[in-house]
Design a protein around this motif. Structure first.
Motif, PDB file in Angstrom:
ATOM      1  N   ILE A 263     -15.866  17.871 -16.410  1.00  0.00           N
ATOM      2  CA  ILE A 263     -16.790  18.904 -16.892  1.00  0.00           C
ATOM      3  C   ILE A 263     -17.017  19.935 -15.793  1.00  0.00           C
ATOM      4  CG2 ILE A 263     -19.192  19.357 -17.570  1.00  0.00           C
ATOM      5  CD1 ILE A 263     -19.129  16.539 -18.939  1.00  0.00           C
ATOM      6  N   ALA A 264     -17.322  19.463 -14.591  1.00  0.00           N
ATOM      7  CA  ALA A 264     -17.592  20.353 -13.466  1.00  0.00           C
ATOM      8  C   ALA A 264     -16.400  21.254 -13.171  1.00  0.00           C
ATOM      9  CB  ALA A 264     -17.947  19.526 -12.229  1.00  0.00           C
ATOM     10  N   THR A 265     -15.223  20.679 -13.163  1.00  0.00           N
ATOM     11  CA  THR A 265     -14.006  21.430 -12.839  1.00  0.00           C
ATOM     12  C   THR A 265     -13.775  22.574 -13.822  1.00  0.00           C
ATOM     13  OG1 THR A 265     -13.008  19.459 -11.865  1.00  0.00           O
ATOM     14  CG2 THR A 265     -11.500  21.213 -12.550  1.00  0.00           C
ATOM     15  N   ILE A 266     -13.895  22.298 -15.103  1.00  0.00           N
ATOM     16  CA  ILE A 266     -13.629  23.317 -16.116  1.00  0.00           C
ATOM     17  C   ILE A 266     -14.720  24.386 -16.121  1.00  0.00           C
ATOM     18  CG2 ILE A 266     -13.344  23.749 -18.600  1.00  0.00           C
ATOM     19  CD1 ILE A 266     -10.938  22.325 -17.124  1.00  0.00           C
ATOM     20  N   LEU A 267     -15.979  23.986 -16.055  1.00  0.00           N
ATOM     21  CA  LEU A 267     -17.058  24.978 -16.058  1.00  0.00           C
ATOM     22  C   LEU A 267     -16.941  25.920 -14.856  1.00  0.00           C
ATOM     23  CD1 LEU A 267     -20.163  22.907 -17.204  1.00  0.00           C
ATOM     24  CD2 LEU A 267     -18.782  24.486 -18.559  1.00  0.00           C
ATOM     25  N   LYS A 268     -16.683  25.362 -13.702  1.00  0.00           N
ATOM     26  CA  LYS A 268     -16.563  26.192 -12.498  1.00  0.00           C
ATOM     27  C   LYS A 268     -15.365  27.138 -12.598  1.00  0.00           C
ATOM     28  CE  LYS A 268     -16.605  25.849  -7.467  1.00  0.00           C
ATOM     29  NZ  LYS A 268     -16.733  24.913  -6.340  1.00  0.00           N
ATOM     30  N   ARG A 269     -14.231  26.615 -13.084  1.00  0.00           N
ATOM     31  CA  ARG A 269     -13.038  27.451 -13.217  1.00  0.00           C
ATOM     32  C   ARG A 269     -13.297  28.639 -14.133  1.00  0.00           C
ATOM     33  NH1 ARG A 269      -9.833  28.365 -16.920  1.00  0.00           N
ATOM     34  NH2 ARG A 269     -10.299  26.526 -18.150  1.00  0.00           N
ATOM     35  N   ILE A 270     -13.928  28.399 -15.277  1.00  0.00           N
ATOM     36  CA  ILE A 270     -14.214  29.479 -16.226  1.00  0.00           C
ATOM     37  C   ILE A 270     -15.131  30.523 -15.590  1.00  0.00           C
ATOM     38  CG2 ILE A 270     -15.347  30.061 -18.404  1.00  0.00           C
ATOM     39  CD1 ILE A 270     -14.398  27.288 -19.449  1.00  0.00           C
ATOM     40  N   ARG A 271     -16.181  30.070 -14.923  1.00  0.00           N
ATOM     41  CA  ARG A 271     -17.122  31.009 -14.303  1.00  0.00           C
ATOM     42  C   ARG A 271     -16.429  31.872 -13.255  1.00  0.00           C
ATOM     43  NH1 ARG A 271     -19.569  31.335  -9.696  1.00  0.00           N
ATOM     44  NH2 ARG A 271     -19.165  29.177  -9.059  1.00  0.00           N
ATOM     45  N   ILE A 272     -15.625  31.244 -12.409  1.00  0.00           N
ATOM     46  CA  ILE A 272     -14.936  31.977 -11.350  1.00  0.00           C
ATOM     47  C   ILE A 272     -13.921  32.954 -11.939  1.00  0.00           C
ATOM     48  CG2 ILE A 272     -13.304  31.704  -9.431  1.00  0.00           C
ATOM     49  CD1 ILE A 272     -14.925  29.160  -8.681  1.00  0.00           C
ATOM     50  N   GLU A 273     -13.175  32.530 -12.950  1.00  0.00           N
ATOM     51  CA  GLU A 273     -12.203  33.417 -13.602  1.00  0.00           C
ATOM     52  C   GLU A 273     -12.884  34.661 -14.174  1.00  0.00           C
ATOM     53  OE1 GLU A 273     -10.079  31.113 -16.518  1.00  0.00           O
ATOM     54  OE2 GLU A 273      -8.774  30.207 -15.002  1.00  0.00           O
ATOM     55  N   LYS A 274     -14.114  34.517 -14.621  1.00  0.00           N
ATOM     56  CA  LYS A 274     -14.850  35.640 -15.196  1.00  0.00           C
ATOM     57  C   LYS A 274     -15.560  36.471 -14.126  1.00  0.00           C
ATOM     58  CE  LYS A 274     -15.398  33.744 -19.774  1.00  0.00           C
ATOM     59  NZ  LYS A 274     -15.368  34.748 -20.813  1.00  0.00           N
ATOM     60  N   GLY A 275     -15.514  36.019 -12.880  1.00  0.00           N
ATOM     61  CA  GLY A 275     -16.117  36.757 -11.787  1.00  0.00           C
ATOM     62  C   GLY A 275     -17.642  36.792 -11.824  1.00  0.00           C
ATOM     63  N   ILE A 276     -18.246  35.720 -12.301  1.00  0.00           N
ATOM     64  CA  ILE A 276     -19.703  35.659 -12.447  1.00  0.00           C
ATOM     65  C   ILE A 276     -20.277  34.749 -11.356  1.00  0.00           C
ATOM     66  CG2 ILE A 276     -21.584  34.921 -13.968  1.00  0.00           C
ATOM     67  CD1 ILE A 276     -19.704  35.607 -16.326  1.00  0.00           C
ATOM     68  N   SER A 277     -21.275  35.250 -10.649  1.00  0.00           N
ATOM     69  CA  SER A 277     -21.915  34.451  -9.609  1.00  0.00           C
ATOM     70  C   SER A 277     -22.844  33.417 -10.234  1.00  0.00           C
ATOM     71  CB  SER A 277     -22.720  35.343  -8.664  1.00  0.00           C
ATOM     72  OG  SER A 277     -23.857  35.856  -9.337  1.00  0.00           O
TER      73      SER A 277
END
Length: 99
Positions: free
Chosen positions: A15-29
């Motif tokens: 869960i952590a891996t996917i949520l973090k990846r999506i957030r970073i890909e979208k460039g959201i802090s």
């Protein structure tokens, strides 16, 4: 009992891996994400979710996904796929004498 806890840990890492990846890909802090969410949370808690240090509940998971303009069901499918295709052997079987 240890085996179940290790499976649970592997799931939260997925869960952590996917949520973090999506957030970073979208460039959201983390701070921006916390402000976008429809429930109160802090960037510190979001960081803990993304590092599998804090268990995320369903309401927070849904709010997290929606704040990223993602469908929670589709994100869950991605997490499920990642979980079943990743090598969590060391986590899943730690403490399990059969493996």
């Amino acid at each position: 009992m240890a085996k179940d806890n290790n499976l649970d840990r592997a799931l939260y890492i997925a869960i952590a891996t996917i949520l973090k990846r999506i957030r970073i890909e979208k460039g959201i802090s983390l701070e921006e994400l916390a402000n976008r969410m429809d429930i109160y949370t802090t960037k510190q808690n979001l960081s803990k979710y993304e590092n599998a240090l804090l268990r995320i509940n369903v309401q927070t998971f849904n709010s997290y996904c929606l704040a990223l303009n993602e469908n929670p069901g589709k994100v869950w499918q991605e997490i499920n796929e990642f979980y079943y295709t990743s090598n969590f052997k060391d986590i899943k079987h730690k403490g399990d004498s059969n493996h």
